[in-house]
Design a protein around this motif. Structure first.
Motif, short mmCIF file in Angstrom:
data_model
loop_
_atom_site.label_atom_id
_atom_site.label_comp_id
_atom_site.label_asym_id
_atom_site.label_seq_id
_atom_site.Cartn_x
_atom_site.Cartn_y
_atom_site.Cartn_z
N LEU A 53 116.23 -14.61 53.39
CA LEU A 53 116.69 -15.11 52.11
C LEU A 53 117.21 -14.18 51.03
CD1 LEU A 53 113.77 -17.60 51.57
CD2 LEU A 53 115.99 -18.15 52.35
N GLY A 54 118.08 -14.51 50.48
CA GLY A 54 118.46 -13.51 49.35
C GLY A 54 119.77 -12.28 49.87
N LEU A 74 111.73 -13.84 53.23
CA LEU A 74 112.00 -12.86 52.28
C LEU A 74 111.81 -11.51 52.59
CD1 LEU A 74 111.68 -14.90 49.65
CD2 LEU A 74 112.26 -12.88 48.44
N VAL A 77 113.72 -7.95 47.94
CA VAL A 77 114.02 -8.43 46.70
C VAL A 77 114.58 -7.66 45.67
CG1 VAL A 77 111.81 -8.46 45.29
CG2 VAL A 77 113.07 -10.69 45.24
N GLU A 78 115.79 -8.27 44.97
CA GLU A 78 116.29 -7.50 44.00
C GLU A 78 115.82 -7.84 42.66
OE1 GLU A 78 120.56 -8.35 43.59
OE2 GLU A 78 121.08 -6.26 42.85
N TRP A 83 116.76 -2.82 44.59
CA TRP A 83 116.04 -3.42 45.81
C TRP A 83 114.88 -3.06 45.98
CZ3 TRP A 83 117.83 -7.88 47.91
CH2 TRP A 83 119.30 -8.18 47.65
N ARG A 118 111.52 -13.51 40.62
CA ARG A 118 112.72 -13.77 41.53
C ARG A 118 112.51 -14.19 42.75
NH1 ARG A 118 117.69 -14.50 41.91
NH2 ARG A 118 118.78 -13.40 43.49
N THR A 119 111.34 -14.21 43.50
CA THR A 119 110.86 -14.66 44.47
C THR A 119 111.24 -16.11 44.54
OG1 THR A 119 109.30 -12.92 45.24
CG2 THR A 119 109.02 -14.96 46.32
N GLU A 121 112.85 -17.72 42.57
CA GLU A 121 114.40 -18.33 42.45
C GLU A 121 115.08 -18.36 44.07
OE1 GLU A 121 114.96 -16.17 38.20
OE2 GLU A 121 116.38 -15.32 39.84
N VAL A 122 114.60 -17.00 44.66
CA VAL A 122 115.30 -17.05 46.26
C VAL A 122 114.94 -18.17 46.93
CG1 VAL A 122 115.60 -15.40 47.80
CG2 VAL A 122 115.70 -14.35 45.60
N ASP A 125 116.66 -21.32 46.15
CA ASP A 125 118.28 -21.31 46.78
C ASP A 125 118.03 -21.57 48.28
OD1 ASP A 125 121.01 -20.52 46.82
OD2 ASP A 125 120.51 -19.05 47.78
#
Ligand SMILES: [Zn+2]
Length: 239
Positions: A53-54, A74, A77-78, A83, A118-119, A121-122, A125
């Motif tokens: 993912l991501g 994941l 993560v960015e 990163w 952010r996690t 969000e990813v 997606d």
């Protein structure tokens, strides 16, 4: 381990196979994945994929449909252009390293908040655009290695993640290698009505699922909430 050897262990205990995507020069795009599906299916394996993912490139909807199941996980993560890789934390959680020495990097509490956001969000997606069936090792990250996961992943954050999976009928994996998610997370997920799956995450020999069985027992998870080799998620390409 070769696919042929992997297929032999199905006699010991039913399981599928889920190679990483992407993986170096071997699994770079749809053509590689389709060849892998053919090779593994011919051996009688149920074929999944662990979609990074991501970072993984998009798969064609027809490729996704050719899989028995799609795991999304994941491994980095960015956050604000930087990163954060999970390798050292993962090795620590797997018991491959005795200590975790990246703690100083996460001294800034706001970085932890941004990693959590952010996690989500990813993962969203992955659920909406990629069409994952299973969220793999949901809480494996430096946060789980830093201390009590119930503190580093506040209950309110856990609920948002669980609800996102639940609303899309995406199962939450219990991961034997990392021993995640932790007990309170699993109890919370069950209370909210989540589905679960079991991932050995073995890259080599098939081993007993001792840690997983203890996690199921401790959280009192009901057997009928586990995936049983069939896709349950109704998903179509977002129009
Ligand atoms: Zn993984």
């Amino acid at each position: 381990m070769s696919l042929a050897d992997r297929a032999k262990t199905v006699q010991v205990r039913p399981h599928g196979v889920s190679d990483h995507f992407p993986w170096r020069d071997k699994m770079k795009g749809d053509d590689d994945v389709l060849r892998y599906i053919d090779d593994a299916s011919r051996l009688g394996l149920r074929v999944g994929l662990e979609y990074d993912l991501g970072v993984a490139p998009a798969l064609r909807p027809s490729t996704r449909e050719g899989l028995h199941y799609l795991i999304g996980a994941l491994h980095q993560v960015e956050v604000d252009g930087e990163w954060i890789h999970y390798d050292a934390a993962g090795a620590f959680l797997k018991g491959q390293s005795k200590s975790y020495d990246e703690a100083s990097r996460f001294a800034d509490a706001s970085l932890i908040v941004r990693m959590r956001e952010r996690t989500l969000e990813v993962v969203r997606d992955g659920i909406e655009r990629v069409g994952i069936d299973i969220l793999g090792h949901a809480t494996m990250s430096p946060l789980a290695a830093l201390g009590d996961p119930e503190v580093l992943y506040p209950p309110e954050w856990q609920e948002r993640l669980i609800r996102m999976c639940l609303e899309a009928d995406v199962a939450i994996e219990l991961n034997e290698a990392y021993g995640v998610p932790h007990r309170a997370f699993l109890e919370r997920a069950q209370r909210l009505g989540a589905r679960f799956s079991v991932g050995s995450d073995t890259h080599f020999a098939l081993k007993p699922l001792d840690k997983t069985m203890a996690m199921i027992g401790a959280a009192g998870l009901a057997e009928d909430r586990f995936l049983a080799g069939r896709k349950v998620r109704a998903w179509s390409t977002p129009g």
